[in-house]
Design an enzyme around this catalytic site. Structure first.
Site, PDB file in Angstrom:
ATOM      1  CG  HIS A  96      -0.457   2.467   8.350  1.00  0.00           C
ATOM      2  ND1 HIS A  96      -0.290   1.253   7.715  1.00  0.00           N
ATOM      3  CD2 HIS A  96       0.396   3.340   7.734  1.00  0.00           C
ATOM      4  CE1 HIS A  96       0.596   1.388   6.755  1.00  0.00           C
ATOM      5  NE2 HIS A  96       1.032   2.633   6.744  1.00  0.00           N
ATOM      6  CB  CYS A 108      -1.279   3.496   4.496  1.00  0.00           C
ATOM      7  SG  CYS A 108       0.237   3.394   3.552  1.00  0.00           S
ATOM      8  CG  ASN A 111       4.022   0.849   5.466  1.00  0.00           C
ATOM      9  OD1 ASN A 111       2.908   0.360   5.247  1.00  0.00           O
ATOM     10  ND2 ASN A 111       4.271   2.139   5.364  1.00  0.00           N
TER      11      ASN A 111
END
Ligand code: ACO
Length: 320
Positions: free
Chosen positions: A247, A111, A277
């Site tokens: 993020h 990520c 996500n």
């Protein structure tokens, strides 16, 4: 020498999967997912590929930048879910866009991948090696999750975001990036088992596994720390930063970071309610959205901050 983002783009699969749809195929509910994470729906690929989404997002970023394909001299694709081990996704993007003068490679920092790609590009530019880079975060996490594991599969989505960055005169962006491999087991995604005539036959190992609470604790501690660090590097206070693009993992993480920093939640744009996500894609996907909405203006100070498997984390402070 500083780095300037001169174009952005994004691409997501057509198929929208709502929490309600998930609750029809597994033991979960819209209420559980929304209150625990803020996610309401995500895009899940049916026909799209990681390299196809990456190329679409990259094409839009290139058009937005006004650069020709030949001007791009570096392409980095951040991904942990490529279509193929080789050729790398960046070379596929290069071919699709006709960036024949670029060197192209992939980078995997989960990520944090897009953020690490940004810093890599800045380092090359500071060394005078490259001038114009195309950076992409692209993921199809839907092929890496176990769809029988409700504690992980509801959290993720597929998509891609891209940015064209160019070297300009000026002060370098403030940047911090970190890794801690000793905490690697907190969030893992296995590749195929070793198979050859000499190895014991083995089942392919489990796919994406996560200790959610550990990731949560790590993120809420490290993200504020590294935002303070980049502010200190730049000689400004956190309150002077206009936008915080984090993020997009979980709205409760973003709420906690805003609270720790003492900054209004309105300065933390969010799109995880619609995309879930998307790992390396999440920061450039959000960046493209807020830019196209006209929310970021010339001269604004923008923080990008990512955290993920590795563990890896970091932050960048850019003047728009
Ligand atoms: N639907 C319904 N119930 C569920 C689901 C689901 N989808 N998933 C888990 N549960 C149940 C569990 O079985 C457990 O039940 P039990 O109490 O009967 O045993 C209960 O809900 C609580 O489970 P926890 O795992 O303790 O749930 P928690 O409150 O920690 O929330 C979550 C889980 C949302 C993952 C949380 O830990 C979190 O936000 N972690 C942050 C990490 C993150 O966002 N990761 C994303 C990817 S990582 C990255 O991007 C770097």
């Amino acid at each position: 020498m500083r780095i300037k983002i001169i174009g952005t783009g994004s691409a997501v699969p057509e198929n929208i999967v709502t929490n309600q749809m998930l609750s029809e195929i597994m033991d979960t509910s819209d209420e559980w997912i929304t209150t625990r994470t803020g996610i309401r729906q995500r895009r899940i690929a049916v026909t799209e590929t990681t390299s196809g989404l990456a190329s679409q997002a990259a094409r839009k970023a290139l058009e937005d930048s006004g650069c020709s394909p030949e001007e791009i001299d570096l392409i980095i694709v951040a991904t942990f879910s490529p279509d193929r081990c080789m050729p790398n996704t960046a070379c596929t993007v290069q071919a699709a866009l006709g960036c024949k003068n670029a060197v192209a490679f992939d980078l995997n920092a989960a990520c944090s991948g897009f953020l690490f790609a940004l810093n890599t590009a800045q380092a090359y530019m500071a060394a005078g090696i490259y001038r114009t880079a195309l950076l992409v975060g692209a993921e199809e996490i839907s092929k890496t999750v176990d769809w029988k594991d409700r504690s992980t599969c509801v959290l993720f989505g597929d998509g891609a975001g891209a940015a064209v960055v160019q070297a300009r005169e000026g002060t370098p962006m403030a940047f911090v990036q970190y890794s801690d491999g000793t905490k690697g087991e907190v969030l893992t995604c296995s590749e195929k088992a070793l198979k050859n005539p000499w190895a014991e036959p083995a089942e392919d190992p489990r796919m994406l596994c996560m200790d959610g609470q550990e990731v949560f604790k790590f993120a809420v501690r490290k993200v504020p720390e590294c935002i303070h660090e980049v502010a200190r590097q730049a000689g400004i206070s956190v309150s002077q930063i206009d936008w915080f693009l984090l993020h997009q993992a979980n709205s409760r993480i973003i709420d906690s970071v805003a609270k720790h920093l003492g900054v209004s939640r309105e300065r933390f744009p969010m799109n995880l309610d619609r995309y879930g996500n998307t790992s390396a894609a999440s920061i450039p996907l959000l960046l493209d959205e807020v830019r196209r909405e006209g929310r970021i203006r010339e001269g604004d100070l923008v923080v990008l901050s990512g955290f993920g498997a590795g563990l890896t984390w970091g932050a960048a402070l850019l003047e728009w």
